[in-house]
Each structure stands twice: as C-alpha cells, then as structure tokens.
Design a protein around this motif. Structure first.
Motif, PDB file in Angstrom:
ATOM      1  N   ILE A 187     -26.723  52.372 -73.623  1.00  0.00           N
ATOM      2  CA  ILE A 187     -26.532  53.150 -72.407  1.00  0.00           C
ATOM      3  C   ILE A 187     -27.022  52.328 -71.217  1.00  0.00           C
ATOM      4  N   LEU A 188     -26.327  52.399 -70.103  1.00  0.00           N
ATOM      5  CA  LEU A 188     -26.751  51.767 -68.854  1.00  0.00           C
ATOM      6  C   LEU A 188     -27.352  52.843 -67.958  1.00  0.00           C
ATOM      7  N   ILE A 189     -28.547  52.608 -67.444  1.00  0.00           N
ATOM      8  CA  ILE A 189     -29.197  53.572 -66.563  1.00  0.00           C
ATOM      9  C   ILE A 189     -29.593  52.887 -65.262  1.00  0.00           C
ATOM     10  N   PRO A 190     -29.596  53.623 -64.156  1.00  0.00           N
ATOM     11  CA  PRO A 190     -30.012  53.024 -62.884  1.00  0.00           C
ATOM     12  C   PRO A 190     -31.523  52.893 -62.806  1.00  0.00           C
ATOM     13  N   ASP A 191     -31.979  51.899 -62.099  1.00  0.00           N
ATOM     14  CA  ASP A 191     -33.413  51.665 -61.961  1.00  0.00           C
ATOM     15  C   ASP A 191     -34.117  52.842 -61.284  1.00  0.00           C
ATOM     16  N   CYS A 192     -33.363  53.603 -60.489  1.00  0.00           N
ATOM     17  CA  CYS A 192     -33.947  54.703 -59.723  1.00  0.00           C
ATOM     18  C   CYS A 192     -33.854  56.038 -60.443  1.00  0.00           C
ATOM     19  N   ALA A 193     -33.487  56.039 -61.722  1.00  0.00           N
ATOM     20  CA  ALA A 193     -33.291  57.294 -62.444  1.00  0.00           C
ATOM     21  C   ALA A 193     -34.595  58.082 -62.565  1.00  0.00           C
ATOM     22  N   TYR A 194     -34.449  59.382 -62.731  1.00  0.00           N
ATOM     23  CA  TYR A 194     -35.561  60.279 -63.034  1.00  0.00           C
ATOM     24  C   TYR A 194     -36.397  59.640 -64.138  1.00  0.00           C
ATOM     25  N   PRO A 195     -37.707  59.383 -63.915  1.00  0.00           N
ATOM     26  CA  PRO A 195     -38.515  58.601 -64.854  1.00  0.00           C
ATOM     27  C   PRO A 195     -38.418  59.013 -66.323  1.00  0.00           C
ATOM     28  N   PRO A 196     -38.360  60.317 -66.675  1.00  0.00           N
ATOM     29  CA  PRO A 196     -38.247  60.655 -68.100  1.00  0.00           C
ATOM     30  C   PRO A 196     -36.983  60.121 -68.770  1.00  0.00           C
ATOM     31  N   VAL A 197     -35.949  59.801 -67.971  1.00  0.00           N
ATOM     32  CA  VAL A 197     -34.742  59.212 -68.552  1.00  0.00           C
ATOM     33  C   VAL A 197     -35.074  57.863 -69.177  1.00  0.00           C
ATOM     34  N   ARG A 198     -35.785  57.022 -68.425  1.00  0.00           N
ATOM     35  CA  ARG A 198     -36.173  55.717 -68.957  1.00  0.00           C
ATOM     36  C   ARG A 198     -37.120  55.889 -70.146  1.00  0.00           C
ATOM     37  N   SER A 199     -38.059  56.806 -70.039  1.00  0.00           N
ATOM     38  CA  SER A 199     -39.003  57.017 -71.142  1.00  0.00           C
ATOM     39  C   SER A 199     -38.281  57.427 -72.417  1.00  0.00           C
ATOM     40  N   PHE A 200     -37.283  58.284 -72.297  1.00  0.00           N
ATOM     41  CA  PHE A 200     -36.515  58.728 -73.454  1.00  0.00           C
ATOM     42  C   PHE A 200     -35.763  57.555 -74.084  1.00  0.00           C
ATOM     43  N   CYS A 201     -35.220  56.693 -73.239  1.00  0.00           N
ATOM     44  CA  CYS A 201     -34.509  55.517 -73.744  1.00  0.00           C
ATOM     45  C   CYS A 201     -35.465  54.552 -74.445  1.00  0.00           C
TER      46      CYS A 201
END
Length: 388
Positions: free
Chosen positions: A100-114
């Motif tokens: 999955i590609l996510i933006p650097d500015c995403a809601y922080p839990p999105v990155r944590s989940f990844c």
C-alpha cells in the motif's frame, strides 16, 4: 395471555396517522422471523437483509442511505470509528505480498497500522511525499502495489494532492484508490466523482458534530466491493449502535450550517493571522499564498473549520502558556464539534519527508460555534507572542 407474558409482549397498537420528522431508533439484537423456513434461509436476504442486530436496523439503513446519497456512491457501510473504517478497507483489499502507498501526512494511526499489523502479515507499505506530482507517485507503483491511500488535506500540515491525477495513474496500473475525506466532508468534496474507489469519513467529527460519539463510514464507487466489505465486517463482529446512528442523523441536519459558520470563521482568523506573522506559518489551503491553494480552488466547493499555525521554536514555551490560558478554546484531540479546540503537536518523528518548517510545534486549530470575538481574543494573544 397471562400478565407475565403481556409484560414481555405488549399488545399491538395502530400507527395509522402517525408521521414524524425524526427517524425512529430501532434497537435490536434478535431479529424475529415469521417461520422456521425463513430463519433457515436467512442468508438469502443478502448483505443488507435483516437477520441479526449486528448487521443493522432500519435506523442504521437510514443513515447509510443518507451518506450514500451525499457521497454519490454505490454503497456505504458504518463502522465504530473513522480508524475502523480505514482498517476495514485495508484488511479487505490487501493480501500478503501486496503493498500500500500512503502519504507522509496521513492520520498517524494509518502509518502505525501499516508498520505493525500489516507488516507482520506480509503486507508492505511505502510512503510518498504529498507534495510530489502524480507522475512521481506513479513511479512508486509496481506489481505489488494494490492500494493507493490519499488524505487531502493532510493531517495537521494541510497539504493537498491532485486527486484526479493520482487516480488516473493508479487506475492505469490496476491499483485501487482510497481517500480520507473527513476534513472536507461530502459537502465540500466528493472523491467518488473523481474516481476514488473507497471514501472514508470520520463521522465522529462534522457529521456527529457534538463531540459525543464515535463512528466512521466507508462509501464505495463500485457496488461489487460492498458485499466484500460487509463480509469482512461480519467476520470481525463490527457494528454500530442505532442510538449513535440516530445522533449522527440529527447532526447531519445542521452540518451544512455548522460547517459554513466554522469555515468562514476559520478562514477569517487564518487571514488575519497571516497578515501579522509570516504567511508560511499559517497552514490553510484556502489562503491564496498556500502552496496547495490552486488544487483546493479547483476541486473543492469550500473549506472546513480546521487549520494550523507553525510555532517558531524561540517562542514555543510562551505560546504554550497562552494555549493553557485560553478561555474559549479547550485543549484536546479530534475536531468538528461545537466546541473550539487547540491541539499543539509535533509531527517530525512521524514523517519520512520532514520539511524544515515542520520540525517544531504545530498548533492545530478547530473552530466551533462560540462567538468569534471570544475566540479571537484567545488567538490574538497567541499571535502577539509569535509577532514579538
């Protein structure tokens, strides 16, 4: 019937002539069937058939239908939170070996989940700078990429992305696109109409509107995804309370008025602040000096009541004292309610592409329904400190 039975099963009454402007709150765990055959064949009722309370009641369906119409979608599902809505899309779409590609500015839990949940299950992720062009993001897409995630504007730092351009690059390579549309709401932006496959809204915020519930939604562009997401919800035992659905339905009735007021007040404040401190310290896509202004003006019908200001390091402590002393603002997470909020935060440790101006403290401001003069009195004291 004996008295004890009547207490449990009260007599039927006539509802002829009764018409209300409000949606009734239908609470249920058990759904009653007319006969044993109907119960045995309950799966034939389909993903939206009533078979058990976890799958929804007429109150749930009314909210789904309303949100679906606002989004211009082919189906909408309700989840216990905005975060749950995002995760539902991820776990339904992504399989081991996918990326999955996510933006650097995403809601922080999105990155944590990844980083945690998905990575441990063989699902990779890559981060892209929201300031990159669609072509640059497209260059990250290889055969493993299954989903491109968008958040526009970005959490706290307010970057906008070219949604149509990203959708075009992704779809050309067979990649699905999801978008967190919470800041704009469907009143200001309809991602489905730009080709986005999955649109999530944190109904906790503007839709609920009173800081007293948690809920999220997923709206789909293609109807085929609706039963798949439904199946995942059922397997995970996810559902929402009809009482909360009733509150969201009530909140939606005034959302356009609340959002319009908050957006106007927030923009007026952002403009006034930008006239007194360096404009690059004020992050609001509707301001003409914003790097994202052209995209916002092209694609969005309006703004919301949330924007940010960057606090220079040399005045950070003095600003925080004024934040603590604020009379009309509260300090807290979330936004979109009737109460105005201040949320000082640091994003540098959560980013892969840290811009120099984002290395310090960012003050996120959410405007509610208080008198603007009272709110400005608090903000003016903060601005005066930064102004020096």
């Amino acid at each position: 019937m004996k008295d004890q039975t009547v207490c449990v099963s009260p007599p039927a009454i006539s509802e002829d002539g009764y018409v209300s402007l409000t949606t009734p709150v239908h609470r249920a765990s058990t759904i009653v069937f007319p006969n044993a055959a109907a119960y045995a064949n309950r799966a034939e009722r389909g993903p939206d058939g009533y078979s058990y309370g976890l799958g929804g009641t007429p109150t749930t369906r009314r909210l789904q239908a309303t949100l679906n119409s606002l989004a211009g979608a082919e189906g909408t599902l309700l989840l216990p939170s905005g975060q749950a809505a995002i995760m539902l899309v991820f776990v339904t779409v992504l399989k081991p070996g996918n990326t999955i590609l996510i933006p650097d500015c995403a809601y922080p839990p999105v990155r944590s989940f990844c980083q945690s949940f998905l990575a441990e299950r063989g699902i990779g992720f890559r981060v892209y700078d929201p300031d990159w062009s669609p072509d640059q993001v497209g260059d990250l897409i290889d055969d493993s990429v299954k989903l491109l995630w968008i958040e526009t504007p970005g959490s706290a730092t307010m970057e906008m992305v070219d949604v149509g351009g990203l959708v075009k690059r992704a779809h050309a390579k067979g990649v699905l696109v999801g978008c967190d549309n919470t800041w704009a709401t469907p009143l200001n932006f309809k991602p489905v109409l730009h080709g986005v496959d999955f649109v999530i809204e944190a109904l906790t915020k503007y839709a609920g509107g009173h800081s007293d519930l948690l809920m999220g939604s997923v709206s789909v562009r293609q109807a085929d995804w609706y039963p798949e997401l439904r199946t995942t919800m059922s397997l995970m035992g996810l559902g929402v309370s009809p009482d909360d659905c009733s509150l969201v339905l009530r909140g939606l009735e005034t959302m356009s008025l609340r959002l319009r007021h908050a957006a106007k007040t927030a923009f007026d404040f952002a403009r006034q602040i930008a006239e007194r401190i360096p404009g690059e310290l004020v992050l609001h896509p509707a301001l003409p000096h914003s790097p994202s202004h052209a995209l916002w003006k092209r694609d969005f019908a309006g703004a919301s009541g949330v924007f940010s200001i960057i606090i220079p390091d040399h005045v950070r402590d003095a600003v925080i004292k004024q934040v603590d002393a604020a009379q009309s603002f509260s300090i807290g997470a979330s936004w979109g309610g009737t109460h105005s909020l201040l949320a000082p935060m640091s994003v540098a440790d959560e980013r892969s592409f840290v811009k120099p101006e984002h290395r310090g403290t960012i003050l996120r401001i959410s405007i509610g329904l208080e008198d603007p003069a009272d709110l400005w009195a608090d903000l003016e004291r903060i601005v005066a400190v930064i102004e020096g």
